[in-house]
Design an enzyme around this catalytic site. Structure first.
Site, PDB file in Angstrom:
ATOM      1  CG  HIS A   1       5.725  -3.925  -6.682  1.00 56.29           C
ATOM      2  ND1 HIS A   1       5.199  -3.695  -7.926  1.00 56.29           N
ATOM      3  CD2 HIS A   1       4.783  -4.636  -6.012  1.00 56.29           C
ATOM      4  CE1 HIS A   1       3.990  -4.252  -8.004  1.00 56.29           C
ATOM      5  NE2 HIS A   1       3.721  -4.829  -6.849  1.00 56.29           N
ATOM      6  CD  GLU A   2       5.085  -6.158  -2.467  1.00 57.94           C
ATOM      7  OE1 GLU A   2       4.042  -5.819  -1.881  1.00 57.94           O
ATOM      8  OE2 GLU A   2       5.084  -6.831  -3.522  1.00 57.94           O
TER       9      GLU A   2
ATOM     10  CG  HIS B   1       1.258  -2.925  -3.129  1.00 62.14           C
ATOM     11  ND1 HIS B   1       0.086  -2.710  -3.823  1.00 62.14           N
ATOM     12  CD2 HIS B   1       1.962  -3.816  -3.879  1.00 62.14           C
ATOM     13  CE1 HIS B   1       0.093  -3.449  -4.940  1.00 62.14           C
ATOM     14  NE2 HIS B   1       1.222  -4.118  -4.994  1.00 62.14           N
TER      15      HIS B   1
ATOM     16  CD  GLU C   1       0.212  -4.768  -8.851  1.00 63.70           C
ATOM     17  OE1 GLU C   1      -0.238  -5.000  -7.707  1.00 63.70           O
ATOM     18  OE2 GLU C   1       1.341  -5.137  -9.211  1.00 63.70           O
TER      19      GLU C   1
END
Ligand code: ZN
Length: 499
Positions: A262-263, A266, A292
């Site tokens: 997830h990170e 980003h 997101e």
């Protein structure tokens, strides 16, 4: 080049430099600083923070800004000037007395919220929430204009273009399609075993694996670092120093895997900002929802895809041969895609996540329409959880008190989380029409995907809005039907195999 903009530039540069220092200090504080550092470090940070604010909020800058608005600017300059104007507008329309009073209130409310959550007693927080909402309503009155009224004013701060009208359609569709889907597949849930994820997984080895995984999905470790914190997040000093945190639990293998992917999503966005935009007001992701979408694209569309998991699971078995000796790829794939309607948003799976957001959106909407008072919010919350997710909180801590956002006056923020998932699904669908995504995921070849995201999203920073990016990419605006289709196809496939 415009003359006024040249004069404005040193102010912008100074503010950017101070913000960079603050980001570094803040990341250091979260990941490295000793426990007792807080009071002195925060004292120094408050001074830097005020310096950064003053560097932009002064009469010279205001005069230059007004001149710039009437001069010929390059696209980049124009974007920067409009961003600066947005910051000014937001602050200038609200009387400074009320603004400062509210900041004080939010600090107190945060403490009240912590205590209320700890004791699971909403009544401790309720009077503060009441006052915060009152202030937000006053802010709205000061900031309303011909285009934006009521709750839309707040929504616009996080996601320009996504008004109540757009979001109502989005959430109505979710309610119509996803709530029954959950009901339908719920009964088959018990057949999926996830217990092997709770075996003992050495943390040091998890760390090595996370680093491998981040690199595997394209996070450039020569321009970024990974550290640890309770709540994972991504920050950047500039495009060549992007930092994120993840977290490791000895008995929860999937936790670190998915927070790392997830990170990484980003972080890749931030590493992909154009060279000439970094360290400017438009030198980061365009909106929270778009950001997101990039993290969830990697976490869910890619990260929970069976083809992608092939090589990743091999590596995982190499890292933990003993613990995973009896686990197959199919077992693993099903385990990381298992869904379970629960009470806590941040623990929610891919299928139910957006319903948690729907509850918050509907409540916020009613608050700003004056349709509910703060005393009755827990009852409303619990009713909605029962209706949409089929579960009822036993107490306020696992119900209405679970999120910190409202104590800081962050209303209008939640929808971006759900929009992120929906935008990710739309982009994923589009990519599938352009390239053989499944083959690429099977071989771990992300070059074409990266190149596409880099060219069409990352590089632009805030110079294009989310809706503009989507339009330029696929000649259509935001469309939530892709998300519904994505979820339906995926969960039918997973749960149908059981029959
Ligand atoms: Zn995120």
């Amino acid at each position: 080049m415009s003359k006024s903009f040249d004069l404005l530039k040193p102010y912008l540069d100074k503010s950017a430099a101070l913000d960079m220092a603050l980001s570094a200090l803040s990341f250091d504080f979260d990941t490295t600083a000793p426990k007792k550092a807080a009071s002195y470090t925060h004292q120094a940070m408050a001074i830097l923070s005020k310096e950064s604010y003053d560097a932009l909020m002064n009469n010279q800058v205001k005069e230059l800004l007004d001149k710039c608005l009437n001069e010929d600017l390059t696209t980049k300059e124009k974007a920067i000037v409009l961003e600066l104007q947005k910051i000014y507008d937001k602050l200038i329309k609200i009387p400074s007395e009320l603004y400062n009073e509210n900041r004080k209130l939010e600090r107190e409310a945060q403490l009240a919220w912590e205590e209320a959550k700890e004791k699971s007693d909403y009544s401790i927080f309720q009077p503060y929430l009441e006052k915060i909402i009152e202030n937000q309503k006053a802010f709205i009155k000061y900031r309303e204009d011909d285009q934006l009224k009521g709750y839309d004013v707040l929504l616009n701060d996080y996601e320009p273009g996504f008004t109540v009208e757009v979001l109502d359609q989005f959430f109505e569709l979710l309610k119509k399609e996803i709530v029954p889907l959950i009901e339908k597949v719920k009964n088959k849930n018990h057949k999926i075993d996830t217990s092997f994820l709770n075996r003992d997984f050495d943390i040091e080895k998890q760390r090595e694996f996370s680093s491998w995984l981040a690199n595997y999905v394209g996070f450039d470790l020569s321009r970024g670092i990974i550290k640890e914190s309770v709540h994972p997040y991504t920050t950047q000093l500039h495009k060549n120093d992007v930092r994120f945190t993840t977290h490791y639990y000895k008995n929860q293998l999937d936790s670190a895997i998915y927070s790392t992917i997830h990170e990484s999503g980003h972080a890749k966005y931030e590493q992909g900002i154009a060279d000439n935009l970094t360290l400017t007001l438009v030198g980061s992701g365009t909106s929270m929802g778009m950001h997101e979408s990039q993290s969830r694209f990697y976490e869910n569309c890619v990260g929970r895809n069976k083809n992608f998991l092939g090589p990743v699971f091999n590596k995982l078995k190499e890292t933990f041969p003993h613990q995973l000796s009896d686990v197959t790829l199919l077992d693993f794939y099903k385990a990381v895609n298992k869904f379970e309607p629960g009470l806590i948003r941040i623990e929610a799976d891919e299928l139910t996540y957006s319903l948690h957001i729907m509850v918050r959106y509907e409540i916020e909407k009613r608050i700003f329409n004056g349709e509910v008072d703060t005393v009755h919010l827990p009852t409303l919350w619990n009713q909605m959880y029962q209706e949409y997710l089929g579960v009822t909180p036993k107490n306020d801590a696992e119900g209405i008190l679970q999120d910190v956002h409202w104590s800081g006056g962050s209303f209008g923020y939640f929808p971006s989380y759900a929009l992120g998932s929906a935008i990710a699904a739309q982009i994923y669908d589009h990519l599938q029409s352009l390239m053989p995504i499944q083959e690429m995921l099977t071989t771990g070849d992300f070059d074409k995907i990266d190149e596409y995201l880099q060219t069409n999203i990352y590089q632009f920073g805030k110079t294009k809005t989310t809706q503009q990016l989507l339009k330029d990419m696929m000649n259509q605006s935001f469309d939530s039907s892709y998300y519904i289709k994505y979820l339906k196809d995926k969960y039918h496939a997973i749960y149908e195999e059981e029959e």
